[in-house]
Structure formats: structure tokens, C-alpha cells
Design an enzyme around this catalytic site. Structure first.
Site, PDB file in Angstrom:
ATOM      1  N   ASP A 262       0.833  -1.012   0.022  1.00 50.81           N
ATOM      2  CA  ASP A 262       0.235  -0.046   0.014  1.00 50.81           C
ATOM      3  C   ASP A 262       1.000   1.171  -0.024  1.00 50.81           C
ATOM      4  O   ASP A 262       2.093   1.087   0.197  1.00 50.81           O
ATOM      5  CB  ASP A 262      -0.981   0.108   1.214  1.00 50.81           C
ATOM      6  CG  ASP A 262      -2.267   0.842   0.844  1.00 50.81           C
ATOM      7  OD1 ASP A 262      -2.119   1.813  -0.031  1.00 50.81           O
ATOM      8  OD2 ASP A 262      -3.083   0.686   1.640  1.00 50.81           O
TER       9      ASP A 262
HETATM   10  C1  BGC Z   1      -5.026   3.335   0.089  1.00 49.88           C
HETATM   11  C2  BGC Z   1      -5.358   2.122  -0.937  1.00 49.88           C
HETATM   12  C3  BGC Z   1      -5.027   2.817  -2.137  1.00 49.88           C
HETATM   13  C4  BGC Z   1      -3.657   3.544  -2.338  1.00 49.88           C
HETATM   14  C5  BGC Z   1      -3.450   4.053  -3.690  1.00 49.88           C
HETATM   15  C6  BGC Z   1      -3.821   4.237  -0.041  1.00 49.88           C
HETATM   16  O1  BGC Z   1      -3.771   5.364   1.004  1.00 49.88           O
HETATM   17  O2  BGC Z   1      -5.039   2.773   1.328  1.00 49.88           O
HETATM   18  O3  BGC Z   1      -6.536   1.500  -0.721  1.00 49.88           O
HETATM   19  O4  BGC Z   1      -5.166   1.848  -3.210  1.00 49.88           O
HETATM   20  O5  BGC Z   1      -3.758   4.683  -1.434  1.00 49.88           O
HETATM   21  O6  BGC Z   1      -4.112   5.112  -3.778  1.00 49.88           O
END
Ligand code: BGC
Length: 729
Positions: A262
Site C-alpha cells: 500500500d
Molecule cells: C489506500 C489504498 C489505495 C492507495 C493508492 C492508499 O492510501 O490505502 O487503498 O489503493 O492509497 O491510492
């Protein structure tokens, strides 16, 4: 490109090039000269931009074509850059938020919705979406509950699997499809206290039986990617956990695709206190099997060094890089790096897309109360009052590319149905309380007090004119989603005041709740003649809502999560374990498992939802009283539409394993069927029960069933029906 050619390409790449395939940077970097997020000072920005294998958060064919052209020119092996985006519940046409999609209990509709999202995103140059989110959520305080399909492992499994199928289709080379990414592995939804990014403590059996199930089922559909989660589990951050990523994900689930962290999660291993610096974090991420480092800068900064020193083997690096190259190859990017990047292919909202979205909205609405059959609305004087009555802000967070301008508000749809002469509208109050905190910070309105006094006066006049008030209230989209945990599940006080004041006019009140999370609705229930959950319904929100309240379609959504009496009950879920002292139905209660000041169960339980028509369930039976391995018994029930209108019913099958080597939940959803029935129609609804459905993570730590007695309910909610009984030999 064939597999051999891909390997040759890999062998020809420099160490730096290989490492950079494992690096993802924010798309904004390709548009600006700003510092790259998370990149250590001293790392050459140009090198990162020139070689990073993928980027995220940007779309639009013209913009991406330009970036791809420049990138391909510079890249030593002309390996295309991959574009990823959070297309969570819509790209141009925005569907109900995932929790609303869970409420449809209709995986086919969800699959079609995902296919629509993929088609629109692909036509805007997107190669992969970070969806589905298969996290099990039992805590309404956690704002990301809005991004899940709810609290049940089976429902989530069906929905996550359907989304992967919808996004990816049968062939990823088909330009109408994109890669799916199952997230957030694992158990992100179990954050302690519902506080986002927080630690989770889960026994292995709870993890396996509940939290891991939907990821596992979605992975069976072969998603291109899986994303790690921010939380730690039992003291180990998920992003650095070899148990999760190697043992469970790769070995047990057989996942062959790309594992991406993530955002910044590799670097956050330092904040967790699990890695001492960025280099150590890069090592721990690689060791756990994280292929792509999303935006932390640890791999771009230190992976090359780690390989040169021998801490990360060439073999380990090559395996990860090959997975990324394969992912690009599966999309046909080597043949066509400009896939989806023609100007002509730019997505537009189509009539068909709108229809699909409208039906998804109508199918997601959950009718909780309909006293005196106040709904469907009569064709009389109806006033649409409240901050959600005349707003186009009906998309939830994570609808980056959806535009409010395309949204049909409740008021606009009401005008189409009833005509301007028969209806009126008033905002009634502001969306937020004074100084409310949202994901975007503090909302402060200087003249909040005066503004609300004025809005209330106007609303009361409008209510006086009307026969029925359709009160459109709820939580704004910035109050659910990432980083929006709350300790209160109350509606904003200013909105509660509005409903109390309108009640004093004596008019009938139909309350529509727009929300991304379960809220406390005890007070609202008492004040309302009808009560319906509309979630955050997206582009066709107004139409879908009007289809239902006008009676064109009967409501058919079911709660995918428990709605509590009070936040103090959270985490709350129907599939709880029994205790040694269950609260008896009638007293004495003193020394039993209960609250002094609240019921144990939900105000509105999982699976609950009303229709305009009524359904009778009768003649529930099992085809046999005993079941043995390799056999099946049939659980069936006759269902009759005993009302006067057509409607859909979601027949639910629940099972309880009465005695086991480990305590089993009081009920578990084992199947569901949503069927549409004409008035007077009757049907037999049946489910097969097989031995494999009864397996669980036993005290011996094996997936096995155990002989003994089982109870079965075929009913209309997680608290309905009378049990039947069979035994497993
Ligand atoms: C979130 C994810 C997301 C990623 C990319 C993160 O802050 O937890 O769910 O896919 O950002 O945008």
C-alpha cells in the site's frame, strides 16, 4: 511477447532497470517538478521518473499518451510504463459505494458494474485498478467500511470474486478490461478501536475463518495483483509479514501475480518499529515478498545496494521483476504500449451505463421502516428537505474521476417524476455541524448559526405546505473513506435538530439516509414514518432513489452490516461466538452476557430489509436428516409473494455447528438467492448443503468438518426463521 522472449528481456536488463520495475511513483510526478514523495534526498529524481515501472493516480488518454511516449523514448529497453488508478466504484459513471453494492446481495449486478468501470477506465488509459477491497468489516467506526461489501465473509467472497471477474473479463488483452488488485492483505478491517492504520490482534483461527476468506475466494479468480495492508497483525506489520505473504498468500492461496505494497507501507515499517531505516525496510519488504514498493522510496533508494551486497539475492529480484513483466505482457503492453490511449476512445457516460448504475442504486436501497405504508409516495404535495435533497455530491470518496456535474440529484429526479408544480425543496440545514472534522480537515462556516436559522425557517415553511416530507439527511462523502474513523455514529446534530423540528409540524416523514457507514438511527426511527438507507449512490443516485420511492421499483436491498443501537456496541456482527452465559429471551438476566443499558443485538441486523410487497416463507424442510461426505442434502422453502406488487426477495440460508472442537458462531450465512416475484407467485427456493461447507479451522489446526448436530435457517435476515436440524456423520 512469448515467455522465452520475456526471460531474455529480463536477462538483458541492468540491475538498476530491474530494481526500478519494482518502483511505483505518484503520477503527479510526471506533470510537475515537485519532490517525489518518500524519495530520500540524494536520489536522482530524473532517474526514478525515467525508469520507475509503474505510476498511479493519473488518467486521460492525451495526458498518458504524452507521458508514455516520453517514457518509452528514454527507457533503455522500451518497457512500457504501467498506469494504475483507484477505480473503486466507478470511473465516469459512478456506482453506489461498495457497501451499497454489498446491500444488493446481487453478485451478477456487481460483476456487470465492475465490467463497466473497467471499460471506462481502460478507455482512459488505465491499466489496473486497486480494487476490490475484500476487507471484512465489523466496526462502523472505521471509515473504510464504506469501501467494503460488509461484515460477512461469504457475501464479501462473492462480491470480491465478482469484481475481479468483472474488471479482468476472460482475457486481459481485451482492451475493455483491466487488472484487478485484491486489497488490503490482510485484515485491515480489524483495526483496533476502528482507528485507521491501527494494529490488529487476531487469533489464527479468527484470521483464517473470517478475515482471510474473501481475499482467498477473490484470488481464486486470478487477479493480477494483491496489495498489502497498513496494519500490523499480532505485532508484525502486514507489509513485512512472511507468514502472510509467503505462507498464506503464495503457498496456501497459490497467488501467482504481483504483490504491491500500500502507499508508503514499506517505508512505514520504520514507523511501526519493525525496520530501523529505509534500507532495512526495503530488505524486510523484499524478504516478505513485496514485489512493488508503492511510493515509499525504499526500493528505489536501497534495493540495488542490497542486491550488490548479497542481502537480496539476484534470484529473488528476478522472480519479482519477472512477475511485473508478465503482468505488463498479459495486458499486451509490449505489443501496444498505447493501449487505450487513442483520443477517440476517451470514455463517455453512456445511456447503458447510466441504466446499469440506476438499477444498481435501486437494488441497493434498504427499506428499514414503512409504517402505515407511507411509501411509495402518493402523488400529492411532497417536500424534499435536507442537505442531500438538492445536491450532486452523491459520490463517495475514491471516485476521483467521477464528476459531480454528471450526477442526478434527488431533486432533479423528483422533478422528472412529479413536475415542479407538485413538489418543493429546501436544504433545511447545513451538511455539517459547526467546526466538523472531515477527511479534508475542519469545515468552518463563519455565519453557521445564522445560516442554519434561516435554512430551518425556510424548511418549516416548506414542510407546512406539504403532505409528506422526504427528509434527505446523512453523512457527507468526506466523512467516510480513508482516515475518517469516528467515535460517534450519530448524524450531525444540526440534522437531528432538523428532523425534530419537522416532526413538530405533524407531517408524515420519509427519511432517506445517505451514508458510507452504519449510523445510530434509534431516534430517527421513532421520528420517521418510513426510513430507508440510500448509501452514497453515485451518478444515478437521484434516479435510483426516485424509482424506489415513487414505487416504480420495490426496494430489495439488505443490510450487509449490522446497524447498532449505539456506537458502544461496536465492533458488532451477527456471526458472534456463543458465550457460557447467553442472555435468555426472558429474565432473570443478571449474570448473563449483556449490557445494562442496551440490547445485545443490532437495531437493524445483517440481512434485514423490507419490500413494498410481503413474502411468506412456509414448508421449510431438509431432504434428509443425515449428511455424509460426498453427499448433499437440500434445504428448501416455499416462498410466496403475498402482497399486491412485484418485488425481489433475498432468501438467506444460515447454519450453526452446534458443538465443535472449537466454538462455532451462533449463525453463519451459508447461501443466499435474490429472486423477483410477481404478486401471488410462489416458488421453491433451495440450497444444497455439502460437507465442505461445514469445514472450519479446527482445534487441530486443519480445515475439517466434525460429525455432530447442525441447525439450519432458511429465512429473511440473520435473526429470522426457525431452525431445522440435521447431523453430519
Ligand atoms: C489506500 C489504498 C489505495 C492507495 C493508492 C492508499 O492510501 O490505502 O487503498 O489503493 O492509497 O491510492
Amino acid at each position: 511477447m512469448d515467455k522465452e522472449a520475456l526471460k531474455e528481456l529480463l536477462n538483458d536488463m541492468s540491475l538498476e532497470e530491474k530494481v526500478m520495475q519494482l518502483v511505483q511513483i505518484p503520477g503527479s510526478e510526471y506533470d510537475s517538478d515537485a519532490e517525489i514523495t518518500g524519495i530520500e534526498r540524494g536520489q536522482a529524481k530524473d532517474r526514478v521518473k525515467r525508469l520507475a515501472g509503474s505510476t498511479l493516480g493519473i488518467w486521460g488518454s492525451r495526458r498518458l499518451r504524452k507521458i508514455q511516449e516520453e517514457y518509452m523514448k528514454e527507457h533503455p529497453h522500451h518497457i512500457p510504463l504501467m498506469f494504475m488508478l483507484d477505480v473503486i466504484h466507478g470511473h465516469k459513471t459512478v456506482l453506489p459505494c461498495p457497501l451499497g453494492q454489498g446491500a444488493t446481495f446481487d453478485p451478477d449486478a456487481v460483476r456487470k458494474g465492475a465490467a463497466l468501470q473497467a471499460m471506462e477506465a481502460a478507455a482512459d488509459g488505465v491499466h489496473a485498478t486497486f480494487s476490490p477491497m475484500a476487507d471484512l468489516c465489523r466496526d462502523a467506526r472505521w471509515g473504510r467500511i464504506m469501501e467494503s461489501t460488509g461484515e460477512d465473509k461469504l457475501l464479501n467472497s462473492f462480491m470480491a470474486a465478482a469484481m475481479v471477474e468483472g474488471y479482468q473479463g476472460g482475457d486481459l488483452k481485451d482492451p475493455a478490461h483491466i487488472d484487478a488488485c485484491v486489497k488490503h492483505f490482510a485484515a485491515y478491517g480489524a483495526a483496533e478501536g476502528g482507528r485507521d492504520y491501527n494494529n490488529t490482534e487476531l487469533s489464527e483461527h479468527t484470521l483464517r475463518e473470517y478475515y482471510l476468506r474473501a481475499y482467498g475466494e477473490a484470488i481464486k479468480k486470478d487477479p493480477a495483483m494483491v496489495m498489502t495492508s497498513f496494519n500490523s497483525i499480532n505485532g508484525i506489520p502486514a507489509t513485512g509479514s512472511t507468514f502472510l505473504m509467503k505462507k498464506i498468500l503464495r503457498e496456501e492461496f497459490g497467488f501467482k501475480g504481483v504483490l504491491i505494497s500500500d502507499w508508503g507501507a514499506v517505508g512505514e515499517l520504520i514507523n511501526h518499529g519493525y525496520a530501523k531505516d529505509q534500507k532495512d525496510a526495503a530488505l524486510k519488504g523484499m524478504t516478505a515478498g513485496v514485489d512493488i514498493d508503492m511510493c515509499s522510496g525504499c526500493y528505489s533508494g536501497y534495493l540495488e545496494e542490497l542486491v550488490k551486497e548479497g542481502a537480496v539475492s539476484h534470484e529473488m529480484l528476478d522472480e519479482a521483476v519477472l512477475r511485473v513483466l508478465n503482468m505488463k505482457n498479459d495486458l499486451g503492453l509490449f505489443e501496444d504500449p498505447f493501449r487505450g490511449l487513442d483520443k477517440e476512445s476517451a470514455p463517455v457516460i453512456t445511456k447503458e451505463g447510466r441504466l446499469l448504475a440506476r438499477e444498481a442504486v435501486a437494488g441497493s436501497l434498504v427499506l428499514l421502516e414503512n409504517k402505515e405504508k407511507v411509501l411509495p409516495l402518493k402523488n400529492e404535495k411532497n417536500a424534499f428537505i435536507g442537505p442531500f435533497a438538492d445536491t450532486k455530491r452523491l459520490q463517495s470518496s475514491w471516485a476521483f474521476s467521477g464528476e459531480d456535474d454528471n450526477t442526478v440529484s434527488v431533486w432533479e429526479a423528483a422533478l422528472e417524476v412529479y413536475g415542479a408544480e407538485n413538489i418543493r425543496t429546501a436544504a433545511g440545514c447545513t451538511m455539517f455541524d459547526q467546526d466538523a472534522v472531515t477527511a479534508r480537515g475542519i469545515r468552518h462556516l463563519d455565519n453557521w448559526q445564522e445560516e442554519n436559522e434561516r435554512l430551518l425557517r425556510e424548511a418549516l415553511e416548506t414542510a407546512e405546505w406539504a403532505d409528506t416530507v422526504v427528509l434527505c439527511i446523512g453523512e457527507d462523502s468526506t466523512q467516510s473513506g480513508e482516515a475518517t474513523s469516528k467515535v460517534s455514529l450519530q448524524l450531525p446534530a444540526v440534522q437531528l435538530k432538523l428532523i425534530n423540528e419537522i416532526k413538530k409540524t405533524g407531517k408524515r416523514i420519509v427519511t432517506l439516509i445517505f451514508t458510507g457507514r452504519p449510523l445510530e438511527l434509534k431516534e430517527v426511527r421513532e421520528l420517521s414514518d418510513a426510513l430507508m438507507i440510500c448509501w452514497l449512490p453515485g451518478t444515478e443516485g437521484g434516479h435510483g432513489v426516485l424509482d424506489v420511492i415513487s414505487g416504480k421499483t420495490s426496494p430489495s436491498g439488505r443490510l450487509p452490516v449490522s446497524f447498532p443501537y449505539t456506537v458502544g456496541q461496536e465492533p458488532l456482527h451477527y456471526d458472534a461466538y456463543p458465550t457460557g452465559r447467553p442472555k435468555p429471551e426472558k429474565g432473570p438476566f443478571e449474570y448473563t452476557s449483556r449490557y445494562l443499558d442496551c440490547e445485545n443485538g443490532a437495531l437493524y441486523p445483517f440481512g434485514y430489509g423490507l419490500s413494498y410487497t410481503s413474502f411468506e416463507y412456509y414448508d421449510a424442510k431438509l431432504s434428509a436428516e443425515e449428511l455424509s461426505a460426498n453427499e448433499a442434502i437440500t434445504a428448501s422453502v416455499r416462498v410466496r409473494n403475498s402482497g399486491n406488487t412485484k418485488g425481489s426477495v433475498t432468501v438467506q440460508l444460515y447454519i450453526r455447528d452446534v458443538t465443535g472442537s472449537r466454538v462455532r458462531p451462533v449463525r453463519e450465512l451459508a447461501g443466499f438467492k435474490k429472486i423477483s416475484m410477481d404478486p401471488g407467485a410462489e416458488e421453491t427456493v433451495s440450497f444444497e448443503i455439502k460437507e465442505e461447507m461445514l469445514r472450519f479451522w479446527t482445534a487441530e489446526e486443519k480445515w475439517e468438518s466434525e460429525a455432530g448436530k447442525f441447525l439450519v435457517w432458511i429465512c429473511d435476515s440473520s435473526v429470522g426463521g426457525k431452525p431445522l436440524e440435521f447431523s453430519l456423520r
